[in-house]
Write a protein that holds these residues in place. Structure first.
Motif, short mmCIF file in Angstrom:
data_model
loop_
_atom_site.label_atom_id
_atom_site.label_comp_id
_atom_site.label_asym_id
_atom_site.label_seq_id
_atom_site.Cartn_x
_atom_site.Cartn_y
_atom_site.Cartn_z
N LEU A 1 47.38 39.78 37.89
CA LEU A 1 46.32 39.22 37.05
C LEU A 1 45.42 38.31 37.87
CD1 LEU A 1 44.90 38.57 34.39
CD2 LEU A 1 46.69 36.88 33.92
N ALA A 2 46.03 37.43 38.66
CA ALA A 2 45.23 36.50 39.48
C ALA A 2 44.34 37.27 40.46
CB ALA A 2 46.16 35.55 40.22
N TYR A 3 44.91 38.30 41.07
CA TYR A 3 44.15 39.11 42.02
C TYR A 3 42.92 39.73 41.35
CZ TYR A 3 42.95 43.17 44.87
OH TYR A 3 42.27 44.13 45.59
N ASN A 4 43.10 40.36 40.19
CA ASN A 4 41.98 40.99 39.49
C ASN A 4 40.93 39.97 39.07
OD1 ASN A 4 43.05 43.51 39.81
ND2 ASN A 4 43.59 43.84 37.68
N LEU A 5 41.39 38.79 38.62
CA LEU A 5 40.44 37.73 38.24
C LEU A 5 39.57 37.33 39.42
CD1 LEU A 5 42.66 35.43 35.98
CD2 LEU A 5 40.58 36.64 35.27
N VAL A 6 40.17 37.21 40.59
CA VAL A 6 39.41 36.76 41.76
C VAL A 6 38.52 37.87 42.30
CG1 VAL A 6 39.63 35.95 44.15
CG2 VAL A 6 41.01 34.92 42.34
N VAL A 7 38.96 39.13 42.22
CA VAL A 7 38.06 40.24 42.57
C VAL A 7 36.79 40.15 41.73
CG1 VAL A 7 37.73 42.73 42.43
CG2 VAL A 7 39.84 41.82 43.40
N ALA B 1 37.49 38.32 62.66
CA ALA B 1 38.76 37.74 62.24
C ALA B 1 39.37 38.44 61.04
CB ALA B 1 38.57 36.26 61.95
N LEU B 2 38.57 38.75 60.05
CA LEU B 2 39.12 39.11 58.75
C LEU B 2 39.26 40.61 58.58
CD1 LEU B 2 37.13 36.56 56.56
CD2 LEU B 2 39.35 36.28 57.66
N ARG B 3 40.46 41.04 58.21
CA ARG B 3 40.74 42.46 58.01
C ARG B 3 40.74 42.83 56.52
NH1 ARG B 3 43.16 44.78 62.56
NH2 ARG B 3 42.45 43.65 64.38
N HIS B 4 41.14 41.92 55.66
CA HIS B 4 41.33 42.26 54.23
C HIS B 4 40.51 41.36 53.30
CE1 HIS B 4 44.67 44.98 55.18
NE2 HIS B 4 45.02 44.08 56.08
N VAL B 5 40.14 40.19 53.77
CA VAL B 5 39.39 39.24 52.95
C VAL B 5 37.89 39.48 53.18
CG1 VAL B 5 38.86 36.78 52.65
CG2 VAL B 5 41.23 37.53 53.01
N PRO B 6 37.06 39.48 52.11
CA PRO B 6 37.41 39.28 50.71
C PRO B 6 37.94 40.56 50.08
CG PRO B 6 35.06 39.58 50.89
CD PRO B 6 35.60 39.58 52.30
N SER B 7 38.73 40.42 49.05
CA SER B 7 39.42 41.55 48.44
C SER B 7 38.47 42.58 47.87
CB SER B 7 40.36 41.05 47.34
OG SER B 7 39.65 40.28 46.38
N TRP B 8 37.36 42.14 47.30
CA TRP B 8 36.46 43.10 46.63
C TRP B 8 35.67 43.95 47.62
CZ3 TRP B 8 31.34 42.22 47.73
CH2 TRP B 8 30.99 40.92 48.13
N LYS B 9 35.65 43.56 48.90
CA LYS B 9 34.98 44.40 49.89
C LYS B 9 35.91 45.43 50.49
CE LYS B 9 31.09 41.62 51.52
NZ LYS B 9 30.42 41.04 52.72
N THR B 10 37.20 45.13 50.51
CA THR B 10 38.15 46.03 51.16
C THR B 10 38.96 46.85 50.17
OG1 THR B 10 39.78 44.23 51.22
CG2 THR B 10 38.38 44.52 53.15
N GLY B 11 38.89 46.52 48.91
CA GLY B 11 39.65 47.25 47.90
C GLY B 11 39.03 47.03 46.54
N GLY B 12 39.74 47.39 45.51
CA GLY B 12 39.23 47.21 44.16
C GLY B 12 40.29 46.58 43.29
N TYR B 13 40.11 46.72 42.01
CA TYR B 13 41.06 46.17 41.05
C TYR B 13 42.40 46.90 41.13
CZ TYR B 13 37.06 43.87 38.80
OH TYR B 13 35.96 43.10 38.54
N GLU B 14 43.46 46.19 40.78
CA GLU B 14 44.78 46.78 40.64
C GLU B 14 44.97 47.17 39.17
OE1 GLU B 14 47.85 47.27 42.86
OE2 GLU B 14 45.94 47.69 43.86
#
Length: 762
Positions: free
Chosen positions: A662-668, A474-487
């Motif tokens: 900011l919210a994205y980086n905090l959750v990563v 199902a998931l293509r992008h979630v969770p963020s820390w597995k598919t990308g890094g910090y902004e």
């Protein structure tokens, strides 16, 4: 290929050279009677023949600092070295020349200094000149004063192997898979074979027809002096791990190879017939041929061995049986995990064996699992070698990898990188540098290190399987820390910044403000700006005390003059050393400044986002469960409360987007560490849904907002249920917006959110 032949007698074990503390990386001989072994940790041992099938260790010395890679005999070169002279090299970037006599005196004779990376190969030219290869991508030739007088460069990027042919041509190869044939003087490239192998080329050797090459693709290839292909030997292609570490040619013209699979294989002169396989207990790192035609192997079980076709040099029947039994035992243990905690300690060797030939595996303190055999004649347990068992994979943050290595981001700061044999080296480097906000110049260094340890064929198969899996999951992008890094928001217009600071500083000077910068302050600030402009060296550059002092003085400026100060703080929070030495001072200053207007608030949000991404993480943050420092957690909580005004309807879209970053980086950070509490996640979610409801976010910010919410729901079940109960309408509206978009990534993350939160029918 014909796999049987009876053209020559079989090789049999002649003797085992034991007593090593670490795996044997390479071996060399200066005659039939003198052998040198080199442990991977840099210790050399000299063995002298004391019988037809017996060698005794007559000396040892730590010749290399750190890991060792190569040892060769170099008697009779341009250096006019005496018999029994050897050269060795390794991770210390230095080739050292020595003899048993010099080792007995406690040192080495000479050193070849000049390579800038790990050194890994040696050859001798027709005129006696020494040629050396290195991970710095070069081959160097040395005169009798140990001064480099030749340099071949520009054709390779990685570990360079070098060999000199009987006709004088110099041949080089490397991890870049290319082979280059030079004229004897090295001034002319006669031929370049771009993809000589499908993987890293590990070894070159002289062959009667020209030269032979061996690579991680499992093949040995024979070429003419001109670099034309003659025939190919599928030496280790049927092994699970195909890496070929060594290749040599017997006086009979037969080719010999060894590799990670523990096999020593001998092939007929035409390469079409497998003459013999001698199975070792684990990886065979090197094979050499003695002048009398015997074979010498270096093995990871911490033993070097001599094999001979001459019966007079064969080991006793019991010793040959011991080797066969040991290889068989080790092979069986390789099929399962060897649990050393269940093995008896070396104290078990204090008890005599029940019968001659009894074998026992014990856990030797500080060394590992070793096999021993009881000799009734000697009334002693004889060591056979190390039993490796299935290799225990290293772990990083609780995850097993085939390899875990240290990446030095500064001279004294390192981050561990985990990767597997079937990973793509470029993707590994891209993810790692993105995750830690590392500069581009480190990316290529990581690729160079990772590529020789990976298998492109396995990586390709993994990608195909992952593609199929991606279609089915199902998931293509979630969770963020597995598919990308910090902004990271690191852009910096240094010219306008300095101009504005000078203008505002003039006003402060006119007003007699103590916060005005002095000429030395301005010089320090200019130096800091130059440092921040050079992003390629962020991993190595250091923020000085003068830089710290001028930044702290800038933060005392009044709020109406603080915008350029907030901008430089934002960029400093991207710099590894800058955030380390100024993060604790800068973050409260930024937070207090968020109330002075939307532009202030925008810069503050971006600066704090950079701080979250780049700040040094405490060791406890990677523990399971994580131990996040209470002061960091308190500041993050207070920041979210203090920045609630950033989401007001009067704030422009840029401020809302900065809040999302900011919210994205905090959750990563939080989700990657496995932070267990739902209250902080819920606070972040409330802000994100408010930003989505305002309808000002551009598509990129909507993507990151949905990705962050999806990651929260994926990471924490309690937070997921609370968010769904409280904000399902907002989530559904944002998902519908994502599905209407022409951006495939936004459509996909919308589907991720539907599946994470169970928003059926949206």
């Amino acid at each position: 290929m014909d796999t049987t032949a009876d053209v020559e007698p079989q090789f049999e074990l002649s003797c085992a050279l034991t007593g090593h503390t670490f795996p044997v990386r390479d071996v060399a001989c200066s005659s039939d009677d003198v052998i040198v072994t080199l442990e991977e940790r840099g210790k050399a041992r000299v063995f002298q023949r004391t019988g037809s099938n017996k060698f005794d260790c007559v000396g040892e010395h730590q010749v290399q600092d750190g890991m060792a890679t190569v040892v060769e005999s170099v008697s009779g070169t341009v250096l006019q070295l005496p018999q029994n002279t050897f050269i060795s090299g390794g991770n210390d970037k230095v080739f050292k020349i020595w003899s048993p006599a010099s080792l007995a005196g406690g040192g080495v004779d000479r050193a070849l200094v000049g390579h800038t990376n790990v050194v890994n190969s040696v050859a001798v030219a027709a005129d006696g000149m020494l040629l050396t290869g290195s991970w710095d991508g070069t081959v160097r030739g040395w005169d009798n004063n140990c001064t480099p007088v030749m340099e071949l460069k520009g054709q390779h990027e990685h570990a360079v192997e070098v060999v000199v042919l009987q006709s004088g041509e110099v041949v080089t190869a490397s991890a870049s898979k290319a082979i280059v044939v030079y004229s004897p003087d090295g001034k002319t490239i006669l031929k370049r074979i771009t993809n000589a192998h499908d993987h890293v080329i590990r070894k070159l050797c002289v062959h009667p027809l020209g030269f032979a090459s061996a690579g991680n693709d499992g093949f040995v290839k024979v070429w003419s002096n001109a670099g034309d292909p003659i025939f190919v030997i599928p030496a280790h292609v049927n092994s699970e791990i195909k890496f070929v570490y060594g290749v040599a040619v017997l006086p009979t013209g037969e080719s010999v190879s060894c590799g990670e699979d523990g096999a020593l294989r001998i092939f007929s002169p035409d390469g079409q017939t497998l003459v013999q396989t001698i199975q070792h207990s684990t990886a065979v790192r090197s094979v050499k041929v003695l002048p009398n035609g015997d074979l010498l192997t270096a093995c990871s079980d911490k033993v070097a061995r001599v094999f001979s076709r001459t019966p007079a040099r064969h080991a006793s029947e019991s010793e040959k049986k011991d080797f066969a039994d040991f290889a068989s035992m080790a092979s069986a243990s390789n099929m399962q995990q060897l649990d050393t905690s269940t093995l008896p300690t070396e104290a078990a060797l204090l008890q005599p064996g029940a019968q001659d030939g009894e074998m026992k595996v014990v856990n030797v303190t500080g060394r590992g699992s070793f096999a021993y055999k009881w000799s009734s004649a000697k009334m002693a347990w004889e060591e056979l070698g190390e039993v490796m068992g299935q290799r225990k994979k290293p772990t990083l943050a609780g995850v097993e990898y085939d390899h875990v290595t240290d990446v030095y981001v500064t001279d004294d700061k390192k981050i561990q990188l985990g990767f597997n044999r079937d990973d793509d080296a470029e993707e590994v480097a891209a993810r790692f540098t993105a995750m830690y906000g590392l500069p581009p110049d480190l990316r290529q260094q990581i690729i160079d290190h990772v590529r020789p340890l990976t298998d492109p064929a396995a990586a390709k198969l993994k990608k195909l399987n992952n593609a199929k899996l991606a279609e089915a999951t199902a998931l293509r992008h979630v969770p963020s820390w597995k598919t990308g890094g910090y902004e990271i928001v690191s852009s910096f217009k240094s010219g306008p910044f300095q101009k504005k600071v000078a203008e505002l500083n003039t006003e402060l000077q006119a007003a007699g403000s103590p916060a005005a910068l002095s000429p030395p302050d301005l010089a320090s600030l200019a130096s800091l700006v130059a440092l921040l402009d050079d992003k390629q060296r962020y991993h190595a550059s250091r923020v000085s005390q003068a830089h710290v002092d001028v930044v702290k003085k800038l933060t005392q400026w009044p709020s109406d003059k603080l915008l350029p100060v907030l901008d430089v703080l934002r960029v400093l929070m991207c710099h590894p050393h800058g955030v380390e030495v100024l993060g604790a001072h800068a973050t409260p200053v930024m937070l207090q400044s968020a109330q002075h207007g939307s532009t202030h608030c925008n810069l503050v949000l971006k600066g704090l986002a950079n701080w979250v991404a780049s700040r040094p993480k405490a060791a406890g943050e990677r523990a399971k469960p994580p131990e996040i420092p209470t002061d960091i957690l308190a500041f993050v909580t207070n920041s979210l409360d203090g920045l609630a005004g950033a989401l007001g309807e009067q704030q422009p879209a840029g401020v809302h987007s900065a809040y999302v970053t900011l919210a994205y980086n905090l959750v990563v950070w939080l989700s990657k560490t496995g932070y267990p509490r739902s209250d902080l996640y819920f606070s972040i979610s409330a802000g994100l849904t408010q930003a989505l409801s305002a309808g000002k976010l551009p598509e990129k910010a909507v993507f990151f907002a949905l990705l962050t919410l999806g990651t929260i729901g994926w990471s924490q079940a309690e937070a997921r249920d609370t968010i769904k109960d409280s904000f399902s309408d907002v989530l559904a509206g944002a998902v519908r917006q994502a599905k209407r978009s022409s951006n495939p990534a936004l459509q996909e993350v919308g589907e991720d959110v539907v599946r994470v939160f169970g928003l059926g029918g949206v």
